[in-house]
Design an enzyme around this catalytic site. Structure first.
Site, PDB file in Angstrom:
ATOM      1  CG  HIS A  80      -1.559  -0.471   6.272  1.00  0.00           C
ATOM      2  ND1 HIS A  80      -2.568   0.371   5.865  1.00  0.00           N
ATOM      3  CD2 HIS A  80      -0.612  -0.434   5.316  1.00  0.00           C
ATOM      4  CE1 HIS A  80      -2.249   0.911   4.691  1.00  0.00           C
ATOM      5  NE2 HIS A  80      -1.068   0.445   4.338  1.00  0.00           N
ATOM      6  CD  GLU A 132       2.733  -5.036   8.529  1.00  0.00           C
ATOM      7  OE1 GLU A 132       2.872  -4.449   7.434  1.00  0.00           O
ATOM      8  OE2 GLU A 132       3.304  -6.118   8.799  1.00  0.00           O
ATOM      9  CB  SER A 274       0.486   1.166  -1.919  1.00  0.00           C
ATOM     10  OG  SER A 274       1.717   1.771  -1.555  1.00  0.00           O
TER      11      SER A 274
HETATM   12  O1  0CM Z   1       3.084  -1.129   4.913  1.00  0.00           O
HETATM   13  P1  0CM Z   1       3.324  -0.087   3.840  1.00  0.00           P
HETATM   14  O2  0CM Z   1       3.520   1.276   4.456  1.00  0.00           O
HETATM   15  O3  0CM Z   1       4.344  -0.480   2.861  1.00  0.00           O
HETATM   16  O4  0CM Z   1       1.902  -0.038   3.112  1.00  0.00           O
HETATM   17  P2  0CM Z   1       1.450   0.310   1.632  1.00  0.00           P
HETATM   18  O5  0CM Z   1      -0.009   0.666   1.710  1.00  0.00           O
HETATM   19  O6  0CM Z   1       2.341   1.264   0.962  1.00  0.00           O
HETATM   20  O7  0CM Z   1       1.654  -1.072   0.886  1.00  0.00           O
HETATM   21  C1  0CM Z   1       0.832  -2.139   0.976  1.00  0.00           C
HETATM   22  C2  0CM Z   1       0.664  -2.764   2.219  1.00  0.00           C
HETATM   23  C3  0CM Z   1       0.488  -3.301   3.248  1.00  0.00           C
HETATM   24  C4  0CM Z   1       0.249  -3.980   4.470  1.00  0.00           C
END
Ligand code: 0CM
Ligand code: SF4
Length: 316
Positions: A80, A132, A274
């Site tokens: 992130h 992020e 993810s």
């Molecule tokens: O940003 P998000 O909460 O969607 O993160 P994540 O770990 O679920 O997905 C991948 C990414 C990034 C940056």
């Protein structure tokens, strides 16, 4: 023996791991191979408990802040991204660190710096408190990035000079909600500079498009993903906005509320960027155990993006 009821499961594609997640997980695995355990990871490498637990089993230690890491073990920064102060502190402590920030997040960091160097104040569209957003805002000095979360926020902000503004976005937002916020920014600040559309990444965009394509075929949507995963939560919202009233986030099969979907003839399944495919397999199997299942794929795009791991891990 009771006959199982019929059900069609529509599997949305693309779904699951994106190139940035794939790379970030590889970085942790390769770091463990290169340096042995423990390797520290600042924040969940990606927002998925299954992934984090499997890496922990291999010797990764997850912490939230750098001051929880010893000086003499390697540390990895999550996909992130991190505020500039974090690698600066790691250098000051002479730590070995590997940055697993997704290159598409780093691209936004570079954009922010470029606009700042040109004397523009930044508006960031994103969710307060998300790592992020903290990382991207932390590329610039305090006060140089104003966060906007909703269309309503646009009327409330007070930038230094409305003629000298640029916008950037979090990579995992709702494409449609963001378009509305960008339109509101452009209406209030006609001189605002920005990317061609926004900074939402290809994986987020593609997963939302495939949810829209299945939404009118289904009575319920299950999104495999974690509650702290922004892109996964957006898929639930997209499902609802596209008319699928029962759209639900589940981390894995044991969270499915079978009573809520009883009576459904067609269910959609997708997975956030993810969420590993083994969890999709697990969910499909859980349906097979209960239903006379036909599985259909709804594919709206093909992805072939791949990101290299940092050089330090490619060297022996
Ligand atoms: O940003 P998000 O909460 O969607 O993160 P994540 O770990 O679920 O997905 C991948 C990414 C990034 C940056
Ligand atoms: Fe990168 Fe997008 Fe994946 Fe986030 S969701 S890691 S920005 S490709």
């Amino acid at each position: 023996m009771d006959q199982k009821p019929p059900l069609t499961l529509y599997l949305a594609a693309p779904r699951g791991f994106c190139a940035g997640v794939d790379r970030a997980i590889k970085i942790v695995e390769m770091a463990l191979q290169k340096w042995g355990a423990p390797v520290y990871v600042r924040h969940e490498i990606v927002h998925n408990k299954f992934v984090v637990d499997s890496l922990r089993d291999k010797g990764a230690v997850f912490v939230e802040e750098l001051d929880e890491c010893p000086d003499d073990r390697p540390v990895i920064f999550s996909a992130h991204g991190v505020p500039k102060a974090v690698p600066a502190e790691a250098r000051r402590r002479e730590m070995v660190y590997v940055d697993a920030t997704c290159p598409l997040v780093s691209k936004v960091h570079v954009e922010a710096e470029r606009h700042h160097a040109a004397g523009l104040q930044m508006i960031m569209i994103g969710h307060a408190g998300h790592p992020e957003v903290l990382g991207t805002m932390g590329q610039l000095p305090e006060g140089e990035v104003i966060l906007v979360e909703t269309v309503g926020d646009v009327a409330l902000i007070a930038p230094r000079d409305p003629e000298r503004l640029a916008f950037i976005t979090q990579t995992t937002l709702s494409v449609d909600d963001t378009a509305a916020i960008v339109a509101a920014l452009q209406a209030r600040f006609p001189a605002i500079v920005g990317p061609a559309k926004e900074d939402i990444c290809y994986a987020t965009t593609n997963r939302q498009a495939s949810v829209k394509a299945v939404a009118d075929k289904i009575d319920a949507l299950l999104v495999i993903g974690a509650p702290n995963s922004s892109n996964s939560r957006r898929l639930v919202e997209v499902g609802r906005a596209a008319g699928c009233a029962y759209s639900q986030l589940v981390m894995r099969a044991d969270q499915i509320d079978w009573r809520a979907i009883a009576g459904s003839r067609a269910v959609g399944v997708t997975a956030g960027a993810s969420a590993p495919e083994v969890l999709v397999d697990e969910v499909v199997q859980a349906f097979r155990d209960r239903y006379d299942l036909s599985v259909e794929m709804v594919e709206t795009a093909r992805e072939n993006v791949e990101f290299k791991v940092p050089r330090v891990l490619r060297e022996a």
